[in-house]
Design a protein around this motif. Structure first.
Motif, PDB file in Angstrom:
ATOM      1  N   ALA A   1       0.824  -1.212   0.000  1.00 42.98           N
ATOM      2  CA  ALA A   1       0.000   0.000   0.000  1.00 42.98           C
ATOM      3  C   ALA A   1       0.858   1.262   0.000  1.00 42.98           C
ATOM      4  O   ALA A   1       0.488   2.270  -0.603  1.00 42.98           O
ATOM      5  N   GLN A   2       2.006   1.201   0.641  1.00 43.56           N
ATOM      6  CA  GLN A   2       2.845   2.383   0.791  1.00 43.56           C
ATOM      7  C   GLN A   2       3.919   2.501  -0.291  1.00 43.56           C
ATOM      8  O   GLN A   2       4.498   3.565  -0.488  1.00 43.56           O
ATOM      9  N   ALA A   3       4.191   1.441  -1.015  1.00 42.93           N
ATOM     10  CA  ALA A   3       5.356   1.357  -1.900  1.00 42.93           C
ATOM     11  C   ALA A   3       5.460   2.460  -2.938  1.00 42.93           C
ATOM     12  O   ALA A   3       6.551   2.934  -3.231  1.00 42.93           O
ATOM     13  N   SER A   4       4.376   2.886  -3.498  1.00 40.82           N
ATOM     14  CA  SER A   4       4.449   3.870  -4.581  1.00 40.82           C
ATOM     15  C   SER A   4       4.332   5.310  -4.075  1.00 40.82           C
ATOM     16  O   SER A   4       4.278   6.239  -4.872  1.00 40.82           O
ATOM     17  N   GLN A   5       4.330   5.508  -2.773  1.00 35.41           N
ATOM     18  CA  GLN A   5       4.174   6.850  -2.222  1.00 35.41           C
ATOM     19  C   GLN A   5       5.474   7.638  -2.158  1.00 35.41           C
ATOM     20  O   GLN A   5       5.449   8.852  -2.047  1.00 35.41           O
ATOM     21  N   GLY A   6       6.600   6.961  -2.220  1.00 28.65           N
ATOM     22  CA  GLY A   6       7.874   7.650  -2.076  1.00 28.65           C
ATOM     23  C   GLY A   6       8.504   8.019  -3.402  1.00 28.65           C
ATOM     24  O   GLY A   6       7.907   7.847  -4.468  1.00 28.65           O
ATOM     25  N   ASP A   7       9.729   8.507  -3.324  1.00 29.28           N
ATOM     26  CA  ASP A   7      10.467   8.833  -4.534  1.00 29.28           C
ATOM     27  C   ASP A   7      10.943   7.541  -5.201  1.00 29.28           C
ATOM     28  O   ASP A   7      10.637   6.436  -4.734  1.00 29.28           O
ATOM     29  N   SER A   8      11.686   7.668  -6.270  1.00 34.31           N
ATOM     30  CA  SER A   8      12.101   6.504  -7.052  1.00 34.31           C
ATOM     31  C   SER A   8      13.006   5.559  -6.257  1.00 34.31           C
ATOM     32  O   SER A   8      12.914   4.337  -6.397  1.00 34.31           O
ATOM     33  N   TYR A   9      13.881   6.105  -5.418  1.00 33.12           N
ATOM     34  CA  TYR A   9      14.762   5.277  -4.598  1.00 33.12           C
ATOM     35  C   TYR A   9      13.944   4.448  -3.613  1.00 33.12           C
ATOM     36  O   TYR A   9      14.163   3.250  -3.461  1.00 33.12           O
ATOM     37  N   ALA A  10      12.994   5.086  -2.948  1.00 33.19           N
ATOM     38  CA  ALA A  10      12.128   4.370  -2.003  1.00 33.19           C
ATOM     39  C   ALA A  10      11.323   3.296  -2.735  1.00 33.19           C
ATOM     40  O   ALA A  10      11.197   2.166  -2.250  1.00 33.19           O
ATOM     41  N   GLN A  11      10.797   3.615  -3.899  1.00 39.99           N
ATOM     42  CA  GLN A  11      10.028   2.635  -4.666  1.00 39.99           C
ATOM     43  C   GLN A  11      10.887   1.434  -5.044  1.00 39.99           C
ATOM     44  O   GLN A  11      10.437   0.295  -4.972  1.00 39.99           O
ATOM     45  N   LEU A  12      12.133   1.697  -5.420  1.00 39.20           N
ATOM     46  CA  LEU A  12      13.055   0.611  -5.762  1.00 39.20           C
ATOM     47  C   LEU A  12      13.240  -0.332  -4.581  1.00 39.20           C
ATOM     48  O   LEU A  12      13.136  -1.554  -4.717  1.00 39.20           O
TER      49      LEU A  12
ATOM     50  N   PRO B   1       9.376   9.078 -15.358  1.00 40.59           N
ATOM     51  CA  PRO B   1      10.488   9.948 -14.951  1.00 40.59           C
ATOM     52  C   PRO B   1      10.955   9.593 -13.527  1.00 40.59           C
ATOM     53  O   PRO B   1      10.155   9.237 -12.674  1.00 40.59           O
ATOM     54  N   ILE B   2      12.249   9.685 -13.326  1.00 46.64           N
ATOM     55  CA  ILE B   2      12.846   9.389 -12.012  1.00 46.64           C
ATOM     56  C   ILE B   2      12.889  10.684 -11.202  1.00 46.64           C
ATOM     57  O   ILE B   2      13.292  11.727 -11.709  1.00 46.64           O
ATOM     58  N   TRP B   3      12.472  10.610  -9.943  1.00 49.00           N
ATOM     59  CA  TRP B   3      12.619  11.758  -9.053  1.00 49.00           C
ATOM     60  C   TRP B   3      13.135  11.257  -7.716  1.00 49.00           C
ATOM     61  O   TRP B   3      12.765  10.166  -7.252  1.00 49.00           O
ATOM     62  N   LEU B   4      14.034  12.022  -7.136  1.00 50.34           N
ATOM     63  CA  LEU B   4      14.692  11.635  -5.892  1.00 50.34           C
ATOM     64  C   LEU B   4      14.737  12.805  -4.921  1.00 50.34           C
ATOM     65  O   LEU B   4      14.961  13.946  -5.324  1.00 50.34           O
ATOM     66  N   THR B   5      14.577  12.492  -3.653  1.00 47.74           N
ATOM     67  CA  THR B   5      14.787  13.506  -2.625  1.00 47.74           C
ATOM     68  C   THR B   5      16.292  13.730  -2.482  1.00 47.74           C
ATOM     69  O   THR B   5      17.110  12.899  -2.896  1.00 47.74           O
ATOM     70  N   GLU B   6      16.658  14.851  -1.888  1.00 41.68           N
ATOM     71  CA  GLU B   6      18.078  15.129  -1.622  1.00 41.68           C
ATOM     72  C   GLU B   6      18.681  14.026  -0.745  1.00 41.68           C
ATOM     73  O   GLU B   6      19.818  13.618  -0.953  1.00 41.68           O
ATOM     74  N   GLN B   7      17.906  13.568   0.213  1.00 42.94           N
ATOM     75  CA  GLN B   7      18.370  12.515   1.126  1.00 42.94           C
ATOM     76  C   GLN B   7      18.708  11.240   0.359  1.00 42.94           C
ATOM     77  O   GLN B   7      19.729  10.605   0.618  1.00 42.94           O
ATOM     78  N   HIS B   8      17.886  10.866  -0.593  1.00 39.77           N
ATOM     79  CA  HIS B   8      18.144   9.639  -1.343  1.00 39.77           C
ATOM     80  C   HIS B   8      19.228   9.832  -2.404  1.00 39.77           C
ATOM     81  O   HIS B   8      19.938   8.879  -2.733  1.00 39.77           O
ATOM     82  N   GLN B   9      19.388  11.048  -2.897  1.00 37.10           N
ATOM     83  CA  GLN B   9      20.542  11.314  -3.754  1.00 37.10           C
ATOM     84  C   GLN B   9      21.830  11.111  -2.955  1.00 37.10           C
ATOM     85  O   GLN B   9      22.786  10.508  -3.457  1.00 37.10           O
ATOM     86  N   ALA B  10      21.830  11.591  -1.712  1.00 36.15           N
ATOM     87  CA  ALA B  10      23.001  11.409  -0.848  1.00 36.15           C
ATOM     88  C   ALA B  10      23.239   9.928  -0.567  1.00 36.15           C
ATOM     89  O   ALA B  10      24.390   9.478  -0.503  1.00 36.15           O
ATOM     90  N   ALA B  11      22.160   9.167  -0.394  1.00 38.93           N
ATOM     91  CA  ALA B  11      22.304   7.726  -0.140  1.00 38.93           C
ATOM     92  C   ALA B  11      22.947   7.027  -1.333  1.00 38.93           C
ATOM     93  O   ALA B  11      23.799   6.141  -1.159  1.00 38.93           O
ATOM     94  N   ILE B  12      22.583   7.427  -2.539  1.00 37.83           N
ATOM     95  CA  ILE B  12      23.185   6.837  -3.741  1.00 37.83           C
ATOM     96  C   ILE B  12      24.657   7.231  -3.821  1.00 37.83           C
ATOM     97  O   ILE B  12      25.519   6.393  -4.101  1.00 37.83           O
ATOM     98  N   ARG B  13      24.957   8.496  -3.539  1.00 34.12           N
ATOM     99  CA  ARG B  13      26.362   8.937  -3.546  1.00 34.12           C
ATOM    100  C   ARG B  13      27.183   8.161  -2.523  1.00 34.12           C
ATOM    101  O   ARG B  13      28.333   7.815  -2.768  1.00 34.12           O
ATOM    102  N   ALA B  14      26.586   7.856  -1.379  1.00 30.89           N
ATOM    103  CA  ALA B  14      27.296   7.157  -0.300  1.00 30.89           C
ATOM    104  C   ALA B  14      27.626   5.710  -0.653  1.00 30.89           C
ATOM    105  O   ALA B  14      28.463   5.088   0.010  1.00 30.89           O
ATOM    106  N   LEU B  15      26.994   5.185  -1.678  1.00 28.02           N
ATOM    107  CA  LEU B  15      27.289   3.811  -2.090  1.00 28.02           C
ATOM    108  C   LEU B  15      28.708   3.673  -2.622  1.00 28.02           C
ATOM    109  O   LEU B  15      29.233   2.565  -2.706  1.00 28.02           O
ATOM    110  N   GLY B  16      29.308   4.799  -2.974  1.00 25.79           N
ATOM    111  CA  GLY B  16      30.710   4.779  -3.360  1.00 25.79           C
ATOM    112  C   GLY B  16      30.971   4.698  -4.846  1.00 25.79           C
ATOM    113  O   GLY B  16      31.910   5.291  -5.335  1.00 25.79           O
ATOM    114  N   SER B  17      30.169   3.967  -5.559  1.00 22.79           N
ATOM    115  CA  SER B  17      30.390   3.895  -6.999  1.00 22.79           C
ATOM    116  C   SER B  17      29.461   4.905  -7.656  1.00 22.79           C
ATOM    117  O   SER B  17      28.255   4.708  -7.710  1.00 22.79           O
TER     118      SER B  17
END
Length: 147
Positions: free
Chosen positions: A60-71, A106-122
């Motif tokens: 029920a909640q899965a599609s409510q977030g940004d693209s990172y959360a949905q993934l 279209p992909i949309w991301l919060t700043e927080q999830h952009q930072a999470a992707i950056r933190a993955l290192g690659s």
């Protein structure tokens, strides 16, 4: 507990099956109350606990977030549903639909999830390519369908 080496000690307490079930229900209720598409910590706790009881709320909640959360919601739903694919077939279809939506919309991301992707290192070529590559990988490797 077995992988942490404390299972034998735990067994010595003779906790009843009913008490274990009550604790599990309390654990799941706690983390379900904290579910958020902004902070995926509660989702991780439910996933690691194999809390299939939470699948209706997750779907029920899965599609409510940004693209990172949905993934990550789609991936957790898939993994939880995979414990009993016959019983949770609809949930698996829902995860597949979420991954396909990530490839098509279209992909949309919060700043927080952009930072999470950056933190993955690659560093991906783009945030969009990271999300789309992960969704395509899940479709191919987990669901066995072509993106």
């Amino acid at each position: 507990m077995a992988h942490d080496g404390v299972y034998e000690t735990y067994q010595s307490y003779h906790v009843s099956r009913e008490q274990e079930q009550a604790w599990r229900a309390e654990f799941i209720e706690h983390w379900c109350a904290l579910l958020s598409c902004d902070d995926l910590g509660a989702l991780q706790h439910l996933w690691y606990a194999e809390a299939t009881e939470a699948l209706p709320l997750l779907t029920a909640q899965a599609s409510q977030g940004d693209s990172y959360a949905q993934l990550w919601y789609a991936t957790a739903i898939w993994e939880l549903a995979a414990t009993n694919p016959t019983r949770y077939h609809a949930e698996q279809r829902h995860a597949i639909q979420l991954w396909r939506t990530l490839l098509a919309q279209p992909i949309w991301l919060t700043e927080q999830h952009q930072a999470a992707i950056r933190a993955l290192g690659s560093a991906p070529l783009s945030y969009e390519s990271y999300i789309r590559d992960q969704a395509a990988h899940c479709l191919r490797e987990k669901a066995g369908v072509l993106p």
